[in-house]
Design a protein around this motif. Structure first.
Motif, PDB file in Angstrom:
ATOM      1  N   PRO B  54       0.815  -1.226   0.000  1.00 55.35           N
ATOM      2  CA  PRO B  54       0.000   0.000   0.000  1.00 55.35           C
ATOM      3  C   PRO B  54       0.844   1.271   0.000  1.00 55.35           C
ATOM      4  O   PRO B  54       0.550   2.215  -0.748  1.00 55.35           O
ATOM      5  N   GLY B  55       1.911   1.284   0.787  1.00 57.31           N
ATOM      6  CA  GLY B  55       2.762   2.469   0.856  1.00 57.31           C
ATOM      7  C   GLY B  55       3.445   2.750  -0.475  1.00 57.31           C
ATOM      8  O   GLY B  55       3.497   3.893  -0.934  1.00 57.31           O
ATOM      9  N   VAL B  56       3.951   1.699  -1.105  1.00 53.77           N
ATOM     10  CA  VAL B  56       4.616   1.858  -2.401  1.00 53.77           C
ATOM     11  C   VAL B  56       3.622   2.382  -3.427  1.00 53.77           C
ATOM     12  O   VAL B  56       3.916   3.301  -4.202  1.00 53.77           O
ATOM     13  N   TRP B  57       2.423   1.811  -3.388  1.00 57.22           N
ATOM     14  CA  TRP B  57       1.398   2.225  -4.335  1.00 57.22           C
ATOM     15  C   TRP B  57       1.046   3.700  -4.133  1.00 57.22           C
ATOM     16  O   TRP B  57       0.860   4.447  -5.084  1.00 57.22           O
ATOM     17  N   MET B  58       0.976   4.116  -2.859  1.00 61.06           N
ATOM     18  CA  MET B  58       0.684   5.514  -2.559  1.00 61.06           C
ATOM     19  C   MET B  58       1.756   6.428  -3.135  1.00 61.06           C
ATOM     20  O   MET B  58       1.458   7.437  -3.770  1.00 61.06           O
ATOM     21  N   LEU B  59       3.015   6.034  -2.920  1.00 66.38           N
ATOM     22  CA  LEU B  59       4.137   6.840  -3.417  1.00 66.38           C
ATOM     23  C   LEU B  59       4.078   6.963  -4.936  1.00 66.38           C
ATOM     24  O   LEU B  59       4.217   8.054  -5.494  1.00 66.38           O
TER      25      LEU B  59
END
Lengths: 311, 303
Positions: B54-59
């Motif tokens: 999720p964090g990577v996708w957000m970035l």
């Protein structure tokens, strides 16, 4: 000599005596803390109990508050919307704490079985715990989009039809729980892992010599010795979960059809949208009373019988 | 006779047989161990992907266009890295203003807690005075009282004190905490009394002992406190939306929550704002992760 010194201490003024100085120092040091707590904790608690009996819009002078007796209390007991939020809060707490404890414990057991990169793995799992809930709620709100959301697109790779995560009233609360469990998992894992590391290796070796299976070792050694950790984790997370606010406020605002309306969100709305401060306080006291009962039950359950009956 | 011959045949066979058997067992064990490790690492890696994605996708989303974020099928990488999203978000959110507010409020709360909690830990853990244990129990009992119970009276109090829409309204109600005092008190049990007695004999006052002995020796627990108080205060939303109605006084969580309403269709701005909000926390985390994980385990076990 002895008589003389005794006489001398007797004539020492009391403010010079050691015991007095110690007591005065202690109280002087404690005074700011005690005063602060009186103003910001004990005072508000008493005020809460008093406000239950008044009708007040929160902005006029306090003297204009109207005394309504038990009016608020009886209204709360029959308020469908509040009782609904109450149910949702408890379903949420049970789902979040239950899955957090089970998955967190399983992960801790797994991580306890490896020796390399433990620090790195632990830190990575812990990272979401530190990240701000507001930002993560915004992110997951987007990932939960039905048509082009990340999760549904991933699911479509394995031919699972789109899930209406936050739109379907039957699953919206569970979707939010999923996000909260994702965020909190590292916390459960780190605490359980510390608890596991504290169990002496000899116990397991002795059990192995006696021919106990892995399953037996888990039920007869790990779980009983992890009891204090479990108790701590459950009590803390239940109290915390019952106060959920941010993810609801950002992702669903209590909808759809009040399916994710939780008590603290509703207390906030009652006070600041409907300007019913007395009634909102009554709702908060209601939830507090129930939390108190649950905490006492939890502590008892763990002390005798219940979960520990396998001891 | 026949018995002896069988005996000898067995005894000549036995060493190699047993060795082979042992080797087989060892091989089986090694295989099982490898299989076990394989399984464990499979679970761990699966979990890592779940935690990090999720964090990577957000970035990545924070650099995409709105169309790329909502593309079907999924478009993982941005075709062009749009740094402009950040420029726009900073303007829309009044980011620097909001970030500054958050930084001031959170720093004040954190620093205050470091001093008040060690002060409390010293008062209730090291000083000896009549009534101490009863007073400590009274304080400890407030740990059972969830924040929302007193939410509204506290709001009224802060409003009557004229602290709405001000930093002080966000700081003064959070200057100390029962859990922090409890944690430092536990920690101070590990500071030897002899040190304090020696300083007292040398003419140090209680205040001097706090300043010259307790504070320097409490650094580890101060680090733990600082991390948790900072993380908690940085993320506070509920108290903020009650106290701060003036946009210029908003903190980051309020501005982030507002992005969803104000920019409800500009996903790239929402993601850029979220990314900006987590940067300070990530820096803190990377710098102090060792203290953090140890601190969690410590407070978890002691609590």
């Amino acid at each position: 000599m002895a008589v003389a010194s005794a006489a001398q201490t007797h004539t020492t003024p009391f403010w010079r005596r050691r015991s007095f100085i110690q007591a005065a120092t202690g109280w002087l040091f404690a005074a700011p803390i005690l005063i602060y707590f009186t103003i910001f904790v004990f005072g508000p608690i008493l005020a809460s109990l008093a406000m239950m009996f008044f009708k007040w819009n929160g902005f006029g002078p306090l003297t204009q508050a109207e005394f309504v007796g038990l009016g608020n209390v009886t209204e709360v007991a029959g308020d469908e919307k509040f009782l609904g939020s109450f149910r949702n809060t408890f379903v949420y707490a049970i789902v979040v704490v239950g899955s957090g404890v089970i998955v967190g414990l399983m992960l801790a057991l797994v991580l306890n079985g490896v020796t390399k990169f433990v620090g790195f793995v632990r830190s990575t799992y812990y990272l979401p715990v530190m990240l701000p809930m507001t930002a993560m709620a915004l992110l997951w709100g987007l990932m939960f989009q039905v048509r082009y959301g990340f999760l549904n697109q991933i699911l479509s790779f394995v031919n699972i039809p789109p899930v209406r995560w936050l739109i379907n009233p039957d699953i919206a609360l569970y979707s939010i729980s999923l996000m909260v469990v994702w965020k909190g998992l590292g916390w459960y894992m780190v605490i359980f892992l510390a608890g596991l590391k504290a169990i002496p290796e000899e116990y397991y070796e002795a059990a192995r010599v006696d021919g106990a299976t892995g399953w037996q070792r888990f039920w007869k050694i790990t779980l009983p010795l992890l009891k204090p950790t479990l108790l701590f984790v459950i009590v803390v997370t239940v109290i915390g979960s019952l106060q959920v606010f941010s993810p609801i406020f950002i992702m669903t605002q209590g909808g759809p059809a009040n399916a994710t309306n939780v008590v603290v969100y509703w207390v906030y709305m009652t006070a600041f949208q409907f300007l019913r401060f007395g009634y909102a306080t009554t709702q908060a006291v209601y939830l507090f009373a129930v939390i108190l009962v649950i905490t006492v039950i939890q502590l008892r359950l763990f002390r005798e019988g219940g979960l520990t009956s396998y001891y | 006779m026949s018995a002896t011959t069988t005996d000898t045949s067995v005894s000549t066979l036995e060493p190699t047989g047993r060795a082979r058997q042992l080797a087989a067992i060892r091989r089986l064990r090694a295989l099982r161990w490898i299989g076990g490790q394989f399984f464990l690492w499979g679970v761990i890696l699966l979990g890592l992907v779940f935690m990090v994605t999720p964090g990577v996708w957000m970035l990545l989303a924070s650099f995409k266009t709105q169309a790329e974020i909502s593309a079907i099928p999924l478009q993982f990488w941005p075709t062009q890295w749009r740094v402009n999203n950040y420029v726009e978000t900073i303007e829309v959110m009044k980011f620097w203003r909001v970030f500054g507010n958050s930084l001031i409020i959170t720093s004040c709360v954190t620093i205050a807690n470091i001093f008040t909690c060690t002060w409390g830990g010293y008062t209730f853990g090291k000083l000896r005075w009549p009534g101490r244990d009863i007073m400590f129990m009274v304080l400890l009992s407030t740990m059972m009282i969830p924040g929302f119970l007193t939410l509204i009276p506290r709001y009224v109090l802060v409003a009557k004190l004229g602290m709405l829409n001000s930093y002080s309204g966000m700081i003064i109600p959070f200057l100390t905490g029962t859990f922090g005092i409890f944690l430092t008190k536990q920690f101070m049990l590990g500071i030897p009394d002899e040190l304090i007695d020696a300083a007292t004999v040398d003419g140090s006052s209680a205040l001097g002992v706090y300043w010259r002995i307790i504070l320097p020796l409490s650094k580890p627990i101060m680090a733990v406190l600082a991390i948790f108080v900072f993380d908690w205060a940085w993320d506070d939303l509920l108290w903020g939306i009650m106290i701060l109605t003036d946009r210029l006084k908003w903190t980051l969580p309020i501005a982030i929550a507002n992005l969803r309403v104000q920019e409800s269709n500009q996903y790239e701005l929402q993601m850029a704002g979220s990314t900006l909000a987590i940067i300070p926390v990530i820096i803190l985390f990377l710098a102090l992760q060792r203290h953090i994980v140890r601190g969690v385990a410590l407070s978890g076990l002691k609590g």
